[in-house]
Write an enzyme that holds these catalytic residues in place. Structure first.
Site, PDB file in Angstrom:
ATOM      1  N   SER A  90     -27.621  16.088   6.582  1.00  0.00           N
ATOM      2  CA  SER A  90     -28.295  16.973   6.609  1.00  0.00           C
ATOM      3  C   SER A  90     -30.199  17.206   6.912  1.00  0.00           C
ATOM      4  O   SER A  90     -30.618  16.342   7.439  1.00  0.00           O
ATOM      5  CB  SER A  90     -28.033  17.695   5.200  1.00  0.00           C
ATOM      6  OG  SER A  90     -27.853  18.947   5.516  1.00  0.00           O
ATOM      7  N   ASP A 145     -20.739  24.426  11.863  1.00  0.00           N
ATOM      8  CA  ASP A 145     -21.883  24.229  10.320  1.00  0.00           C
ATOM      9  C   ASP A 145     -22.738  25.283   9.780  1.00  0.00           C
ATOM     10  O   ASP A 145     -23.089  26.171  10.809  1.00  0.00           O
ATOM     11  CB  ASP A 145     -22.845  23.093  10.649  1.00  0.00           C
ATOM     12  CG  ASP A 145     -23.458  22.454   9.913  1.00  0.00           C
ATOM     13  OD1 ASP A 145     -23.830  23.152   8.013  1.00  0.00           O
ATOM     14  OD2 ASP A 145     -23.886  21.523   9.915  1.00  0.00           O
ATOM     15  N   HIS A 170     -20.312  22.292   7.848  1.00  0.00           N
ATOM     16  CA  HIS A 170     -20.807  21.046   7.864  1.00  0.00           C
ATOM     17  C   HIS A 170     -20.815  19.798   6.792  1.00  0.00           C
ATOM     18  O   HIS A 170     -21.390  18.556   7.033  1.00  0.00           O
ATOM     19  CB  HIS A 170     -22.080  22.084   6.392  1.00  0.00           C
ATOM     20  CG  HIS A 170     -23.784  21.452   5.988  1.00  0.00           C
ATOM     21  ND1 HIS A 170     -24.500  21.326   6.780  1.00  0.00           N
ATOM     22  CD2 HIS A 170     -24.098  20.381   4.759  1.00  0.00           C
ATOM     23  CE1 HIS A 170     -26.040  20.461   6.134  1.00  0.00           C
ATOM     24  NE2 HIS A 170     -25.171  20.209   5.323  1.00  0.00           N
TER      25      HIS A 170
END
Length: 705
Positions: free
Chosen positions: A555, A640, A675
């Protein structure tokens, strides 16, 4: 690559490229596209076409599938190692494990796993753990036939009769609220879509408060209340947030007196409260103000508030009367300390537990009504400690969790009157012997003179002679601290002689609030410098050979990987970038992309020239250049909602154009997940084992002890 897929991929390749032979990576078409900033600056983005908000474009999907097929080819020789790693990781898991039960309103609540199953069962027992089990949710049954499934909040009504929970079967964090009558086991017909995972019951046991998401930006925009048995279309609007830089949640105070609406942005907070027995109107506890953050709880007839107001950068604790409506009513209680960051607190009848951070490590301070204070003790040089579930306030027992890079997560219960400590549970890790491993805490002086803490772990027998392999991890954003907790998957690296390091770089909050602020906005370069400087010092000290260093981040940590890959590729042999935020400027210029507007105070608003120019200097996608890159394993999820799949897709396509090196770059897209990757406790280890195998192969480490 399968023949049918070759034909499909060929249609999107450049005109002079035919169906890719074995071990030839896909070569995405270029379609010139200009990205404009409001003040007139322009950038060319040849791979902008890979963005499809609906995830339906045939050419885009073909490209992602082609990258998956190429990854399959590259890692095929590593399948035996991948399988071995997966089996090792899973073999350490106690499959029929259960959480420590926690008592609330006469029931003991817990989750448990059954052997061979991916998902937990949420359950409770009335009165004691010897009473008959009541299953609240069997998530294994709920997830059947779904590629992804996740349960968010699961909240029981005050009379213990009803359960409201949120579920997501896509991975995009758009949840659905469902209801169950716990007396009959009946799942009720009420259904509320497009919500956040956060819900709370009012005292009437019929009214549920929840947060509605914007379907496009996924921002939390409205609080509504639902009366059980009525259609969702008739739900009443309670509050609507007009400022799209704020997130929103709902909750209940410690004493059950109030329901709350909590609003927070990167630099500001606001709490609204209403009586839980009659929540008709919500009162502002203290109006929001820029650069003033606070979070509040109500207990023993007063508000207790953690805040950074009045230049309390590391936060202090204040109190206020039950009817407070302004900061002028706040009274200091626990003073601010330049050397101690206050991260949270828990209120009890006979004491207060304060979660703090000092000198880069967590601790728990106990504060008593007579002014005495004490600290929960730790036994190792690098560790993580924090408050556990303490659902009841009328007890002298404090539950807290302790872990380190060598100690599995352990839940303790401490009697704050007698000093007695009881171990309630330690995470079972089958076949693991902590005495065989050593953890260290070292400090590295960065290029600007700042000392950066690093937590290390390795298997006994490791020699610091400059020939070993290193796996270095970091995050470095949002003030999120990456504390040295036990990770059983890392044991597979340690048992192969790899040193594992967590670099506590600026942008996190390990060293206090200033540590965070020195790694954000126009100081973001410090984050990248710290990571590289830690690597170079660990190599200099002999923890690894210069050509045997792996780096990993996900991330915003994937942004770290992308920036470091551009700025110091020679220092790394291989990198793992999971769901990486790598197209910083284009994303932050587009307020329609989910969650963008909430991020302006973290990264900067590129509609302003100063921030645009600064972000452009480090944005990984914009700074790919003709140079030799380390081997890269890049992962993403098609669905995501936080880092859109097209960011890593574009980045990899551009890396393929400019990389002059010969190390492989692979790009794995999970076509069913978001995600967090695959759901289920075992499924995600397949993904991890694949990236571990790739890294170990690049480092020349494949054999375990």
């Amino acid at each position: 690559m399968k023949p049918a897929l070759c034909l499909l991929v060929a249609s999107l390749m450049t005109s002079n490229v035919h169906a890719a032979p074995a071990l030839t990576p896909p070569d995405a078409e270029k379609h010139p596209h200009t990205v404009k900033a409001p003040f007139g600056a322009t950038r060319s983005d040849d791979y902008y076409w890979l963005r499809d908000d609906k995830r339906e474009d045939a050419k885009m999907l073909a490209y992602l599938n082609a990258e998956n097929a190429y990854t399959d080819q590259v890692v095929a020789p590593l399948k035996p190692l991948e399988d071995t790693l997966y089996k090792e990781i899973v073999a350490r898991i106690k499959q029929d494990d259960a959480s420590v039960p926690s008592r609330d309103r006469g029931y003991w609540y817990y989750t448990r796993f059954e052997t061979g199953k991916d998902y937990p069962i949420q359950a409770r027992r009335k009165g004691s753990m010897e009473a008959p089990e009541e299953i609240l949710l069997d998530i294994n049954t709920m997830a059947e036939g779904k590629g992804y499934f996740n349960v968010g909040d699961a909240d029981v009504s005050q009379d213990n009769h009803l359960l409201a929970w949120t579920e997501d079967d896509v991975g995009r964090r758009q949840y659905v609220i469902r209801f169950k009558d716990l007396r009959t086991g009946e799942v009720l017909p009420d259904r509320i879509e497009n919500v956040s995972p956060n819900v709370v019951w009012a005292d009437d046991n019929r009214t549920l408060f929840y947060v509605e998401n914007d379907p496009d930006t996924l921002l939390t925009v409205r609080v509504k209340k639902h009366v059980l048995g009525t259609p969702a279309s008739s739900d009443v609007l309670v509050y609507e947030e007009k400022d799209d830089s704020f997130y929103m949640g709902v909750g209940r105070t410690r004493d059950d007196r109030f329901l709350t609406i909590e609003l927070h942005s990167t630099v500001s907070s606001e709490t609204r409260y209403a009586p839980a027995a009659d929540p008709q109107a919500f009162t502002v506890l203290a109006p929001r103000a820029r650069d003033v953050e606070y979070d509040a709880d109500h207990f023993n007839g007063r508000w207790v508030i953690r805040t950074n107001a009045a230049d309390a950068k590391n936060f202090k604790i204040v109190t206020a009367p039950s009817d407070a409506t302004a900061r002028s009513q706040w009274k200091d209680w626990v003073a601010h300390d330049d050397a101690v960051l206050i991260e949270g607190f828990e209120l009890f009848d006979g004491f207060t537990a304060i979660a703090e951070r000092s000198n880069g490590l967590e601790r728990v301070r106990l504060l008593f009504p007579d002014g005495r204070q004490d600290y929960v003790k730790a036994d190792e040089p690098a560790y993580s400690m924090g408050l556990a579930a303490n659902s009841e306030h009328d007890t002298p027992w404090l539950r807290y969790a302790y872990t380190s890079l060598t100690t599995p997560t352990t839940t303790y219960e401490l009697n704050t009157v007698t000093g007695e400590r009881r171990q309630l549970k330690q995470q079972p890790v089958i076949g693991y012997d902590p005495s065989q491993y050593t953890t260290e805490r070292v400090w590295v002086t960065a290029r600007d003179g700042v000392k950066v803490p690093v937590s290390l772990v390795y298997r006994n027998g490791f020699k610091k002679d400059g020939t070993g392999a290193l796996y270095q991890y970091a995050y470095g954003s949002y003030g999120m601290s990456m504390d040295p907790g036990f990770n059983q998957t890392v044991v597979s690296l340690l048992d192969r002689g790899v040193v594992y390091a967590i670099a506590h770089i600026r942008g996190g909050q390990e060293m206090g609030r200033a540590w965070y602020e020195d790694g954000k906005l126009l100081k973001k370069q410090n984050t990248f410098n710290d990571f590289v400087d830690v690597t170079r010092e660990l190599v200099r000290q002999g923890y690894a050979a210069k050509d045997r260093v792996a780096a990993s981040g996900g991330s915003a940590g994937g942004l770290l990987m992308g920036a470091v890959a551009n700025q110091a590729p020679q220092d790394y042999r291989v990198m793992v970038a999971q769901v990486p935020f790598v197209d910083v400027v284009t994303t932050m210029l587009d307020a329609s992309i989910p969650l963008t507007t909430n991020e302006y105070d973290e990264w900067g608003n590129p509609e302003q020239r100063e921030y645009y120019d600064y972000m452009l200097k480090y944005s990984p996608y914009d700074n790919v250049s003709k140079q030799a890159y380390p081997a890269l394993f890049v992962g993403t999820g098609l669905w995501d909602s936080q880092v859109q799949y097209w960011e890593p897709a574009k980045w990899v396509a551009k890396l393929r154009d400019d990389n002059t090196g010969h190390f492989p770059i692979v790009f794995r897209t999970n076509m069913d997940a978001g995600h967090g990757g695959k759901s289920g406790r075992f499924q995600r280890y397949h993904e991890l084992a694949e990236s571990y195998a790739f890294v170990l192969d690049q480092l020349g480490v494949t054999q375990g002890r």
